[in-house]
Write a protein that holds these residues in place. Structure first.
Motif, short mmCIF file in Angstrom:
data_model
loop_
_atom_site.label_atom_id
_atom_site.label_comp_id
_atom_site.label_asym_id
_atom_site.label_seq_id
_atom_site.Cartn_x
_atom_site.Cartn_y
_atom_site.Cartn_z
N VAL A 150 0.85 -1.19 0.00
CA VAL A 150 0.00 0.00 0.00
C VAL A 150 0.88 1.23 0.00
CG1 VAL A 150 -0.22 0.01 2.52
CG2 VAL A 150 -1.95 1.15 1.12
N ARG B 183 -5.12 1.73 3.66
CA ARG B 183 -4.38 1.04 4.71
C ARG B 183 -5.28 0.77 5.92
NH1 ARG B 183 1.67 2.10 7.15
NH2 ARG B 183 1.40 0.87 9.05
N TYR C 96 -7.34 -2.28 5.20
CA TYR C 96 -6.57 -3.51 5.31
C TYR C 96 -6.34 -3.89 6.77
CZ TYR C 96 -5.59 -2.32 0.44
OH TYR C 96 -5.71 -1.99 -0.89
N GLU C 97 -6.06 -2.89 7.60
CA GLU C 97 -5.83 -3.17 9.01
C GLU C 97 -7.09 -3.69 9.69
OE1 GLU C 97 -4.26 0.57 10.29
OE2 GLU C 97 -2.18 -0.02 9.91
N ALA D 182 1.32 -4.29 9.04
CA ALA D 182 2.49 -3.79 8.32
C ALA D 182 3.74 -4.54 8.73
CB ALA D 182 2.66 -2.30 8.57
N THR E 112 8.27 -0.77 5.62
CA THR E 112 7.99 0.37 4.75
C THR E 112 9.26 0.75 4.02
OG1 THR E 112 6.21 1.23 6.16
CG2 THR E 112 7.24 2.77 4.62
N THR F 60 4.38 0.42 1.81
CA THR F 60 4.36 -0.45 2.99
C THR F 60 3.85 -1.83 2.59
OG1 THR F 60 3.97 1.38 4.53
CG2 THR F 60 3.35 -0.82 5.28
N MET G 292 2.26 -5.33 3.66
CA MET G 292 1.39 -5.81 4.72
C MET G 292 1.06 -7.28 4.49
SD MET G 292 -1.21 -2.54 5.08
CE MET G 292 -1.65 -2.91 6.79
#
Length: 219
Positions: free
Chosen positions: A154, A162, A165-166, A172, A175, A191, A193
């Motif tokens: 991402v 992001r 996704y979290e 993560a 990065t 980043t 993930m």
């Protein structure tokens, strides 16, 4: 979900839906793909013509594609097209710098890893849970193919993605600053993930172990 009914999820791009999928992908990733595939109409056409239909999950509502998630398995991702295809579409001299940009997006899955090519939701349908449904279905595909995790990248200029996704189990891992891409592609860091995938039906093998290339960085 806030809409009259949940969309239907299909584990393949239906025949005839290629332009809709390409339009969604370009809306989501056109800023990054533009230097390689511009002008936009040519880029959308190229994506539509070279889709690997069985590497996409689409959300359909009211007869329209309202979301799509692409992934890599068995050496193929949703968005295809090789050197010869780029040369045929853009010509020799116009293709060379485009190929250099496309090479920046190539990623190879590790054994037991499903890599997402990207996820795109119709701008008029965002915030209704479609992205979450697509991510859940991608994880199910990964489990059925014996993968132990899903991976995506991402970019730093899309905190909303992001956060999505979290919320769906991605964490993560690292990065990588990419200041050299800020002017060209509009972002300065990527980043990586991962989301763990529980085993499905006791399977421990499948296409997930095969290498592959392709795909863009997830928006």
């Amino acid at each position: 979900m806030g809409i009259d009914c949940a969309p239907t999820l299909l584990r393949a791009v239906p025949a005839g839906a290629e332009p809709q999928v390409a339009a969604l992908y370009w809306e989501a990733f056109g800023r990054k793909l533009g230097p390689a595939l511009n002008p936009p109409e040519a880029g959308r056409s190229f994506i539509a013509e070279h889709l690997n239909h069985d590497r996409g999950i689409v959300a359909v509502h009211g007869g329209h594609i309202v979301g799509v998630a692409g992934y890599q398995l068995g050496g193929h991702g949703l968005t295809g097209g090789d050197l010869g295809d780029v040369l045929a579409a853009y010509g020799l001299f116009r293709s060379l710098p485009r190929l250099a940009v496309l090479a920046l997006f190539k990623r190879t899955p590790e054994p037991g890893e499903l890599v997402m090519d990207g996820i795109a939701v119709d701008a008029r349908r965002r915030g209704l849970g479609i992205g979450g449904l697509l991510l859940t279905e991608v994880a199910a595909v990964a489990a059925e193919h014996g993968c132990h995790r899903v991976r995506l990248d991402v970019i730093d200029v899309n905190p909303r993605a992001r956060a999505l996704y979290e919320r769906h189990g991605f964490r993560a891992a690292r990065t990588e600053p990419t200041p050299y891409l800020r002017t060209l592609l509009g972002f300065g860091a990527v980043t990586t993930m991962y989301r763990p995938v529980p085993a499905a039906d006791g399977r421990d093998g499948g296409e997930g172990g095969d290498g592959g290339e392709g795909g863009g960085i997830s928006a």
